[in-house]
Design a protein around this motif. Structure first.
Motif, PDB file in Angstrom:
ATOM      1  N   HIS A 115       0.859  -1.180   0.000  1.00  0.00           N
ATOM      2  CA  HIS A 115       0.000   0.000   0.000  1.00  0.00           C
ATOM      3  C   HIS A 115       0.895   1.229   0.000  1.00  0.00           C
ATOM      4  O   HIS A 115       1.238   1.767   1.053  1.00  0.00           O
ATOM      5  CB  HIS A 115      -0.907  -0.045   1.250  1.00  0.00           C
ATOM      6  N   GLU A 116       1.305   1.663  -1.189  1.00  0.00           N
ATOM      7  CA  GLU A 116       2.203   2.811  -1.297  1.00  0.00           C
ATOM      8  C   GLU A 116       2.030   3.447  -2.655  1.00  0.00           C
ATOM      9  O   GLU A 116       1.971   2.761  -3.674  1.00  0.00           O
ATOM     10  CB  GLU A 116       3.654   2.364  -1.113  1.00  0.00           C
ATOM     11  N   GLY A 117       1.925   4.773  -2.685  1.00  0.00           N
ATOM     12  CA  GLY A 117       1.792   5.454  -3.961  1.00  0.00           C
ATOM     13  C   GLY A 117       1.460   6.924  -3.805  1.00  0.00           C
ATOM     14  O   GLY A 117       1.733   7.538  -2.782  1.00  0.00           O
ATOM     15  N   PHE A 118       0.864   7.477  -4.876  1.00  0.00           N
ATOM     16  CA  PHE A 118       0.461   8.881  -4.923  1.00  0.00           C
ATOM     17  C   PHE A 118      -1.049   8.953  -5.076  1.00  0.00           C
ATOM     18  O   PHE A 118      -1.666   8.108  -5.729  1.00  0.00           O
ATOM     19  CB  PHE A 118       1.093   9.604  -6.119  1.00  0.00           C
ATOM     20  N   LEU A 119      -1.645  10.008  -4.495  1.00  0.00           N
ATOM     21  CA  LEU A 119      -3.063  10.271  -4.668  1.00  0.00           C
ATOM     22  C   LEU A 119      -3.256  11.752  -4.931  1.00  0.00           C
ATOM     23  O   LEU A 119      -2.397  12.578  -4.617  1.00  0.00           O
ATOM     24  CB  LEU A 119      -3.853   9.815  -3.436  1.00  0.00           C
ATOM     25  N   ILE A 120      -4.396  12.065  -5.535  1.00  0.00           N
ATOM     26  CA  ILE A 120      -4.779  13.455  -5.753  1.00  0.00           C
ATOM     27  C   ILE A 120      -5.936  13.754  -4.807  1.00  0.00           C
ATOM     28  O   ILE A 120      -6.835  12.922  -4.630  1.00  0.00           O
ATOM     29  CB  ILE A 120      -5.151  13.716  -7.233  1.00  0.00           C
ATOM     30  N   ASP A 121      -5.887  14.903  -4.168  1.00  0.00           N
ATOM     31  CA  ASP A 121      -6.944  15.314  -3.248  1.00  0.00           C
ATOM     32  C   ASP A 121      -8.035  16.013  -4.049  1.00  0.00           C
ATOM     33  O   ASP A 121      -7.945  17.205  -4.348  1.00  0.00           O
ATOM     34  CB  ASP A 121      -6.379  16.230  -2.172  1.00  0.00           C
ATOM     35  N   ALA A 122      -9.074  15.255  -4.423  1.00  0.00           N
ATOM     36  CA  ALA A 122     -10.161  15.780  -5.243  1.00  0.00           C
ATOM     37  C   ALA A 122     -11.045  16.746  -4.480  1.00  0.00           C
ATOM     38  O   ALA A 122     -11.818  17.491  -5.081  1.00  0.00           O
ATOM     39  CB  ALA A 122     -10.999  14.630  -5.792  1.00  0.00           C
ATOM     40  N   GLY A 123     -10.936  16.767  -3.166  1.00  0.00           N
ATOM     41  CA  GLY A 123     -11.749  17.654  -2.352  1.00  0.00           C
ATOM     42  C   GLY A 123     -11.152  19.037  -2.157  1.00  0.00           C
ATOM     43  O   GLY A 123     -11.798  19.921  -1.612  1.00  0.00           O
ATOM     44  N   HIS A 124      -9.938  19.233  -2.595  1.00  0.00           N
ATOM     45  CA  HIS A 124      -9.262  20.526  -2.453  1.00  0.00           C
ATOM     46  C   HIS A 124      -9.225  21.201  -3.821  1.00  0.00           C
ATOM     47  O   HIS A 124      -8.895  20.561  -4.811  1.00  0.00           O
ATOM     48  CB  HIS A 124      -7.835  20.293  -1.934  1.00  0.00           C
ATOM     49  N   PRO A 125      -9.552  22.494  -3.905  1.00  0.00           N
ATOM     50  CA  PRO A 125      -9.619  23.150  -5.217  1.00  0.00           C
ATOM     51  C   PRO A 125      -8.303  23.127  -6.002  1.00  0.00           C
ATOM     52  O   PRO A 125      -8.312  23.133  -7.235  1.00  0.00           O
ATOM     53  CB  PRO A 125     -10.035  24.583  -4.910  1.00  0.00           C
ATOM     54  N   ALA A 126      -7.159  23.090  -5.323  1.00  0.00           N
ATOM     55  CA  ALA A 126      -5.866  23.065  -6.024  1.00  0.00           C
ATOM     56  C   ALA A 126      -5.439  21.653  -6.418  1.00  0.00           C
ATOM     57  O   ALA A 126      -4.464  21.480  -7.138  1.00  0.00           O
ATOM     58  CB  ALA A 126      -4.781  23.703  -5.155  1.00  0.00           C
ATOM     59  N   HIS A 127      -6.165  20.635  -5.926  1.00  0.00           N
ATOM     60  CA  HIS A 127      -5.853  19.223  -6.209  1.00  0.00           C
ATOM     61  C   HIS A 127      -4.394  18.874  -5.899  1.00  0.00           C
ATOM     62  O   HIS A 127      -3.667  18.385  -6.764  1.00  0.00           O
ATOM     63  CB  HIS A 127      -6.185  18.874  -7.667  1.00  0.00           C
ATOM     64  N   PRO A 128      -3.960  19.088  -4.648  1.00  0.00           N
ATOM     65  CA  PRO A 128      -2.572  18.732  -4.312  1.00  0.00           C
ATOM     66  C   PRO A 128      -2.357  17.221  -4.377  1.00  0.00           C
ATOM     67  O   PRO A 128      -3.305  16.436  -4.347  1.00  0.00           O
ATOM     68  CB  PRO A 128      -2.413  19.239  -2.877  1.00  0.00           C
TER      69      PRO A 128
END
Length: 182
Positions: A115-128
């Motif tokens: 369980h390791e990787g990258f995700l995008i925060d879809a709930g934040h307007p800048a999508h960090p």
């Protein structure tokens, strides 16, 4: 001051880098995801597909090989994103630990094991972009997908020399069909 290429420009640089590798050693990029596949990810997530993620999936619907990133991750396909998203949100629900995985977090790159990787925060307007590991909660990694892929393109092309960006000082070599980072 850090100059970051647009996401489209960075993805084009990555595609050029991949096409410049000897065909015998570097696998091609996957075909782009269809609009239906991208829409399906948005339905599974429940809040739509974040625009930067849709751009990435229109570039390549995952990769059949890993270690695209110097940290060992490869891009996930729409189907892999849907499965990982469902598994992670269900695990968080069952564990009653909302900080382990939030519904607005959408994985897009992972290591082949664990369980390791990258995700995008879809709930934040800048999508960090956040990085997650088996041993740690997701933590900030890049302020945007454009910034992440600008740093990756620069590392692949040998132009990454800004210590404020991820992957500084890393260089790739294609060995037996996989990227080997040093």
């Amino acid at each position: 001051m850090i100059i970051t290429d647009s996401l489209d420009h960075s993805l084009q640089r990555i595609a050029r880098w991949a096409s410049d590798q000897p065909l015998a050693t570097a696998p091609p990029l996957n075909s782009p995801a269809s609009d239906a596949e991208i829409d399906s990810v948005g339905r599974v997530v429940g809040i739509g597909t974040p625009p930067p993620l849709a751009t990435l999936l229109r570039f390549s619907n995952g990769l059949d090989w890993y270690r695209l990133f110097p940290t060992g991750e490869g891009l996930m396909s729409c189907g892999q994103i849907e499965l990982a998203y469902a598994r992670n949100t269900e695990t968080a629900r069952q564990s009653e630990d909302p900080d382990w995985w939030r519904p607005e977090w959408v994985p897009f790159a992972r290591r082949p094991e664990g369980h390791e990787g990258f995700l995008i925060d879809a709930g934040h307007p800048a999508h960090p972009i956040l990085k997650y590991t088996e041993a740690d909660y997701p933590r900030p990694f890049a302020p945007s997908m454009a910034r992440l892929f600008s740093a990756l393109a620069a590392a692949l092309c040998g132009t990454q020399d800004d210590p404020e960006l991820p992957f500084c000082g890393r260089s790739p070599a294609v060995v037996d069909g996989a990227i080997n980072w040093t």
